[in-house]
Write a protein that holds these residues in place. Structure first.
Motif, PDB file in Angstrom:
ATOM      1  N   LEU A   1     101.037   5.552   4.509  1.00 23.74           N
ATOM      2  CA  LEU A   1     101.268   5.267   3.087  1.00 23.74           C
ATOM      3  C   LEU A   1     100.826   6.424   2.196  1.00 23.74           C
ATOM      4  N   GLU A   2      99.786   7.125   2.641  1.00 23.48           N
ATOM      5  CA  GLU A   2      99.228   8.231   1.865  1.00 23.48           C
ATOM      6  C   GLU A   2     100.279   9.293   1.532  1.00 23.48           C
ATOM      7  N   PHE A   3     101.286   9.429   2.410  1.00 33.11           N
ATOM      8  CA  PHE A   3     102.257  10.509   2.254  1.00 33.11           C
ATOM      9  C   PHE A   3     103.598  10.041   1.677  1.00 33.11           C
ATOM     10  N   ILE A   4     103.650   8.796   1.183  1.00 29.60           N
ATOM     11  CA  ILE A   4     104.881   8.267   0.601  1.00 29.60           C
ATOM     12  C   ILE A   4     104.839   8.462  -0.903  1.00 29.60           C
ATOM     13  N   ASP A   5     105.959   8.865  -1.496  1.00 26.48           N
ATOM     14  CA  ASP A   5     105.979   9.036  -2.938  1.00 26.48           C
ATOM     15  C   ASP A   5     105.942   7.673  -3.624  1.00 26.48           C
ATOM     16  N   GLU A   6     105.506   7.668  -4.886  1.00 22.95           N
ATOM     17  CA  GLU A   6     105.288   6.423  -5.626  1.00 22.95           C
ATOM     18  C   GLU A   6     106.568   5.603  -5.775  1.00 22.95           C
TER      19      GLU A   6
ATOM     20  N   GLU B   1      94.933  -1.136   4.709  1.00 28.18           N
ATOM     21  CA  GLU B   1      94.008  -0.551   5.680  1.00 28.18           C
ATOM     22  C   GLU B   1      92.792   0.064   5.009  1.00 28.18           C
ATOM     23  N   GLU B   2      93.017   0.905   3.987  1.00 26.14           N
ATOM     24  CA  GLU B   2      91.926   1.640   3.351  1.00 26.14           C
ATOM     25  C   GLU B   2      92.040   1.586   1.828  1.00 26.14           C
ATOM     26  N   SER B   3      90.961   1.959   1.152  1.00 22.26           N
ATOM     27  CA  SER B   3      90.923   1.939  -0.314  1.00 22.26           C
ATOM     28  C   SER B   3      91.997   2.826  -0.934  1.00 22.26           C
ATOM     29  N   GLN B   4      92.307   3.957  -0.276  1.00 17.84           N
ATOM     30  CA  GLN B   4      93.312   4.865  -0.836  1.00 17.84           C
ATOM     31  C   GLN B   4      94.672   4.183  -0.960  1.00 17.84           C
ATOM     32  N   ASP B   5      94.938   3.182  -0.095  1.00 18.04           N
ATOM     33  CA  ASP B   5      96.202   2.444  -0.184  1.00 18.04           C
ATOM     34  C   ASP B   5      96.245   1.585  -1.446  1.00 18.04           C
ATOM     35  N   VAL B   6      95.089   1.060  -1.845  1.00 16.10           N
ATOM     36  CA  VAL B   6      95.004   0.290  -3.095  1.00 16.10           C
ATOM     37  C   VAL B   6      95.352   1.191  -4.270  1.00 16.10           C
ATOM     38  N   PHE B   7      94.766   2.397  -4.294  1.00 18.26           N
ATOM     39  CA  PHE B   7      95.013   3.332  -5.396  1.00 18.26           C
ATOM     40  C   PHE B   7      96.499   3.690  -5.479  1.00 18.26           C
ATOM     41  N   LEU B   8      97.137   3.881  -4.334  1.00 21.71           N
ATOM     42  CA  LEU B   8      98.559   4.224  -4.301  1.00 21.71           C
ATOM     43  C   LEU B   8      99.420   3.075  -4.809  1.00 21.71           C
ATOM     44  N   ILE B   9      99.139   1.860  -4.366  1.00 22.41           N
ATOM     45  CA  ILE B   9      99.926   0.702  -4.782  1.00 22.41           C
ATOM     46  C   ILE B   9      99.747   0.442  -6.277  1.00 22.41           C
TER      47      ILE B   9
ATOM     48  N   ARG C   1      95.685  -9.437  -6.115  1.00 20.00           N
ATOM     49  CA  ARG C   1      94.431  -8.818  -5.691  1.00 20.00           C
ATOM     50  C   ARG C   1      94.579  -8.269  -4.278  1.00 20.00           C
ATOM     51  N   TYR C   2      93.534  -7.619  -3.792  1.00 17.64           N
ATOM     52  CA  TYR C   2      93.620  -6.886  -2.527  1.00 17.64           C
ATOM     53  C   TYR C   2      92.577  -7.357  -1.519  1.00 17.64           C
ATOM     54  N   HIS C   3      92.825  -6.961  -0.263  1.00 17.63           N
ATOM     55  CA  HIS C   3      91.812  -7.086   0.784  1.00 17.63           C
ATOM     56  C   HIS C   3      91.908  -5.834   1.651  1.00 17.63           C
ATOM     57  N   VAL C   4      90.850  -5.040   1.648  1.00 19.49           N
ATOM     58  CA  VAL C   4      90.808  -3.791   2.415  1.00 19.49           C
ATOM     59  C   VAL C   4      90.159  -4.064   3.767  1.00 19.49           C
ATOM     60  N   LEU C   5      90.910  -3.811   4.838  1.00 22.23           N
ATOM     61  CA  LEU C   5      90.401  -4.068   6.186  1.00 22.23           C
ATOM     62  C   LEU C   5      89.379  -3.028   6.636  1.00 22.23           C
ATOM     63  N   GLY C   6      89.506  -1.811   6.132  1.00 23.16           N
ATOM     64  CA  GLY C   6      88.605  -0.746   6.565  1.00 23.16           C
ATOM     65  C   GLY C   6      88.948  -0.209   7.942  1.00 23.16           C
ATOM     66  N   GLY C   7      90.225  -0.343   8.316  1.00 22.49           N
ATOM     67  CA  GLY C   7      90.688   0.122   9.625  1.00 22.49           C
ATOM     68  C   GLY C   7      91.725  -0.831  10.176  1.00 22.49           C
ATOM     69  N   VAL C   8      92.170  -0.565  11.390  1.00 17.09           N
ATOM     70  CA  VAL C   8      93.154  -1.420  12.061  1.00 17.09           C
ATOM     71  C   VAL C   8      92.723  -1.634  13.507  1.00 17.09           C
ATOM     72  N   ILE C   9      93.293  -2.657  14.126  1.00 18.80           N
ATOM     73  CA  ILE C   9      93.011  -2.931  15.535  1.00 18.80           C
ATOM     74  C   ILE C   9      93.588  -1.799  16.389  1.00 18.80           C
TER      75      ILE C   9
ATOM     76  N   CYS D   1      83.355  -3.221  -3.042  1.00 11.91           N
ATOM     77  CA  CYS D   1      83.426  -4.574  -3.583  1.00 11.91           C
ATOM     78  C   CYS D   1      83.165  -5.565  -2.451  1.00 11.91           C
ATOM     79  N   SER D   2      82.225  -6.488  -2.656  1.00 12.21           N
ATOM     80  CA  SER D   2      81.887  -7.448  -1.607  1.00 12.21           C
ATOM     81  C   SER D   2      83.002  -8.463  -1.382  1.00 12.21           C
ATOM     82  N   THR D   3      83.924  -8.578  -2.347  1.00 11.54           N
ATOM     83  CA  THR D   3      85.041  -9.517  -2.200  1.00 11.54           C
ATOM     84  C   THR D   3      86.209  -8.891  -1.452  1.00 11.54           C
ATOM     85  N   CYS D   4      86.714  -7.768  -1.971  1.00 12.71           N
ATOM     86  CA  CYS D   4      87.938  -7.186  -1.393  1.00 12.71           C
ATOM     87  C   CYS D   4      87.684  -5.969  -0.516  1.00 12.71           C
ATOM     88  N   GLY D   5      86.524  -5.326  -0.656  1.00  9.13           N
ATOM     89  CA  GLY D   5      86.198  -4.182   0.191  1.00  9.13           C
ATOM     90  C   GLY D   5      86.651  -2.840  -0.335  1.00  9.13           C
ATOM     91  N   VAL D   6      87.215  -2.794  -1.554  1.00 14.44           N
ATOM     92  CA  VAL D   6      87.694  -1.521  -2.101  1.00 14.44           C
ATOM     93  C   VAL D   6      86.509  -0.687  -2.587  1.00 14.44           C
TER      94      VAL D   6
END
Length: 202
Positions: free
Chosen positions: A184-189, A87-95, A104-112, A58-63
């Motif tokens: 976040l990937e390894f945290i239960d819902e 950080e990543e799209s998978q975090d959007v799916f989890l949330i 809405r979301y904003h995916v950074l595509g990584g961290v500093i 997505c050109s807006t949020c990056g997911v």
């Protein structure tokens, strides 16, 4: 090697490149696929090709999305005044699975990460600030939901510092009832849902 199939070895070599897959697991997968009927294997192959060729961001949020804009950005029922930074799209799916967040979301595509030579310009922080400055966004709250490791914390502090001058925008972070260093990937819902519901001011 004598006595082995070169084609099988090539398949094992490619499968072994998948995350968490060693050569033994790759060999097991390759032999499993050999036992399946051709239609099922072709469905898998076509799904992988479509994944690479048809999926976009997505050109807006990056997911990761089937279209641009994504279904979340396009949904008029979402709360337009809130952006959750991940950080990543998978975090959007989890949330999304928690049903606790309707913004809405904003995916950074990584961290500093200075050790990996990844600076603020290498992730989508500039795009976030463009959204913050966009009058159409009418932002009230930016929620930081980055992984609670050193890189995630550094990125959160950097974004918080950038947002300080914007007095009308509240900066919050999700509450973590989890150990430092856990992704976040390894945290239960349920845990993630509670953390989201009890987020606090940054």
């Amino acid at each position: 090697m004598d006595g082995t199939s070169e084609i099988l070895e090539q398949a094992i070599e490619q499968l072994a490149k998948l995350p968490g897959t060693g050569r033994k697991s790759a060999r097991r997968i390759a032999l499993y696929l050999l036992k399946q009927n051709e239609d099922d294997v072709m469905k898998l192959a076509n799904a992988l090709i479509s994944l690479k060729k048809s999926i976009t961001r997505c050109s807006t949020c990056g997911v990761i999305s089937d279209g641009d804009p994504c279904s979340i950005c396009e949904n008029a029922k979402r709360h337009t005044g809130q952006i959750c930074v991940v950080e990543e799209s998978q975090d959007v799916f989890l949330i999304e699975k928690t049903n606790e967040f309707r913004g809405r979301y904003h995916v950074l595509g990584g961290v500093i990460s200075p050790l990996d030579n990844i600076g603020p310009d290498d992730v989508r922080i500039n795009q976030l600030m463009q959204r913050v400055n966009d009058e159409n966004e009418q932002l009230e709250e930016v929620i930081l939901a980055l992984n609670p490791d050193s890189e995630g914390e550094a990125t959160s502090y950097y974004i918080n510092k950038l947002l300080k001058p914007y007095e009308k925008i509240k900066v919050t972070r999700i509450a973590y009832g989890i150990p430092m260093g856990t992704e976040l990937e390894f945290i239960d819902e349920a845990t993630l849902g509670r953390a989201f519901a009890s987020r606090n001011t940054f």
